[in-house]
Scaffold this motif. Structure first.
Motif, PDB file in Angstrom:
ATOM      1  N   ILE A 395       0.850  -1.188   0.000  1.00 28.33           N
ATOM      2  CA  ILE A 395       0.000   0.000   0.000  1.00 28.33           C
ATOM      3  C   ILE A 395       0.881   1.232   0.000  1.00 28.33           C
ATOM      4  O   ILE A 395       2.009   1.175   0.476  1.00 28.33           O
ATOM      5  CB  ILE A 395      -0.946  -0.003   1.227  1.00 28.33           C
ATOM      6  N   PRO A 396       0.412   2.346  -0.557  1.00 28.32           N
ATOM      7  CA  PRO A 396       1.247   3.553  -0.549  1.00 28.32           C
ATOM      8  C   PRO A 396       1.457   4.085   0.862  1.00 28.32           C
ATOM      9  O   PRO A 396       0.526   4.115   1.677  1.00 28.32           O
ATOM     10  CB  PRO A 396       0.445   4.529  -1.412  1.00 28.32           C
ATOM     11  N   THR A 397       2.673   4.461   1.112  1.00 31.67           N
ATOM     12  CA  THR A 397       3.029   4.985   2.448  1.00 31.67           C
ATOM     13  C   THR A 397       3.149   6.488   2.480  1.00 31.67           C
ATOM     14  O   THR A 397       3.323   7.078   3.538  1.00 31.67           O
ATOM     15  CB  THR A 397       4.360   4.358   2.889  1.00 31.67           C
ATOM     16  N   SER A 398       3.087   7.130   1.292  1.00 34.06           N
ATOM     17  CA  SER A 398       3.189   8.586   1.246  1.00 34.06           C
ATOM     18  C   SER A 398       2.393   9.092   0.071  1.00 34.06           C
ATOM     19  O   SER A 398       2.088   8.347  -0.874  1.00 34.06           O
ATOM     20  CB  SER A 398       4.650   9.037   1.132  1.00 34.06           C
TER      21      SER A 398
END
Length: 400
Positions: A395-398
């Motif tokens: 999943i995107p962290t930023s």
């Protein structure tokens, strides 16, 4: 329970009555598929009446015409061959048109409100109209006196008004496409743009013509009568060798396919003083999307249209296009030569019994930080995804 079939429909048994004086004759026996003598049905009478009446025109079909049922009336008369059609004017009508042109010229000379430029412009318009009518008459004479088919005459099935027969390439046009590509070695795209035929259809016609020439050299028989009969039944796109006349386009050759990135609806604000071009619109949809002028199958059509607006005739436009094609071909040959020299200089070839093995030195600095550089080993075969590996954050962290 009463019977389902009435007794009147059941066949009565052949019984002999005792009061008959002559012996009973057995019923006449005949084949099931054969009809009785002198037994003519209503449909058969209608068929013979049609063959002797309106249908007799199809025994000897018209030359240069598709001869579909929808082109004739119930009496067997050709719709477009009537007196009210443009292509069948008699000599009196042609003479009347010439007299009207002379009257119009005399009226323009007597009108003092017109200037010399206005009179010359009107004379040019009448000349163009007269030449157009002459071209139509020449085409009608070339087709054996039969006018050109209309849109309503292209329906081979009278009950299906939505289906219309599409034109096919004539034999002369196929031969010319083969000469331009195989003999003169012109580019496929240039030939397609010059003759108004799709580039894929040009390639297919050239391949079929090549096989036909090969069979003729080998002495194999060709189905020429079948081909001639089929072409006589269908509308064809003619070949006009005269370079001063405009070509007859066969089909739309520069249709732009819909790109998946352009299917979304985007509201993009732009300044009124800014000129928003197609390149800007392409960048809005995707940063890697090319504009429509560069994505069309035949970009040289844009140049041909510009040269046409400049006033160049067809021969001059063709010469310019041939020069550009020659330059592009020479550039492609130069790139291929450089590519071959580079492979010969950097690759080592080991001859094998069935295959040749090529070895090339690869630098580790060219694979990139993640090992996925376009010059890395195995790049053309792709690399496996890490979606199913454990411990990998998916999943995107930023948010950029």
């Amino acid at each position: 329970m009463p019977p389902r079939i009435s007794s009147s429909r059941l066949s009565q048994p052949q019984t002999c009555q005792c009061f008959r004086t002559r012996p009973c004759e057995p019923p006449s026996s005949r084949q099931f598929h054969a009809s009785a003598r002198h037994e003519v049905t209503h449909l058969r009478r209608d068929m013979y009446a049609w063959l002797k009446g309106p249908g007799k025109v199809f025994r000897k079909p018209l030359r240069g015409s598709t001869n579909y049922l929808s082109a004739y009336d119930k009496q067997g008369n050709l719709f477009r061959a009537k007196k009210d059609d443009r292509g069948t004017r008699n000599r009196d009508e042609v003479k009347e048109v010439a007299e009207n042109e002379e009257t119009a010229s005399r009226r323009d000379l007597e009108d003092e409100s017109l200037t010399d430029e206005d009179r010359s412009a009107r004379a040019e318009q009448r000349e163009v109209a007269r030449n157009t009518r002459t071209a139509e008459d020449e085409e009608t004479e070339a087709r054996g006196g039969v006018p050109k088919e209309r849109t309503t005459d292209m329906r081979p099935y009278p009950l299906n008004h939505m289906f219309r027969s599409q034109p096919v390439l004539s034999e002369e046009l196929r031969e010319q496409l083969y000469i331009q590509v195989a003999v003169n070695e012109y580019d496929l795209a240039s030939v397609a743009a010059s003759f108004g035929v799709d580039i894929r259809r040009v390639a297919a016609a050239v391949r079929l013509k090549t096989i036909e020439k090969q069979w003729e050299a080998e002495g194999k028989p060709l189905a020429k009568p079948y081909s001639t009969a089929i072409l006589a039944m269908l509308p064809t796109t003619p070949f006009k060798p005269d370079t001063n006349k405009s070509i007859t386009p066969h089909e739309p050759i520069n249709d732009l396919p819909v790109h998946p990135h352009t299917r979304q609806q985007i509201f993009y604000p732009a300044s009124e003083s800014r000129q928003f071009t197609r390149e800007d619109a392409a960048k809005v949809f995707s940063s890697k999307l090319l504009p429509a002028d560069k994505r069309i199958p035949l970009p040289m059509l844009v140049d041909l249209e510009k040269w046409k607006l400049e006033g160049l005739d067809r021969q001059q436009r063709t010469e310019r296009q041939v020069a550009k094609d020659t330059e592009a071909r020479e550039e492609a040959e130069e790139q291929a030569r450089k590519r071959a020299e580079w492979e010969k200089r950097t690759q080592r070839v080991v001859k094998g019994r069935r295959w040749d093995f090529k070895f090339q030195d690869i630098s580790v600095d060219k694979v990139g930080k993640d090992g996925r550089g376009n010059e890395a080993v195995g790049y053309r075969y792709g690399m496996p995804h890490v979606d199913r590996k454990r411990g990998v954050v998916k999943i995107p962290t930023s948010v950029a």
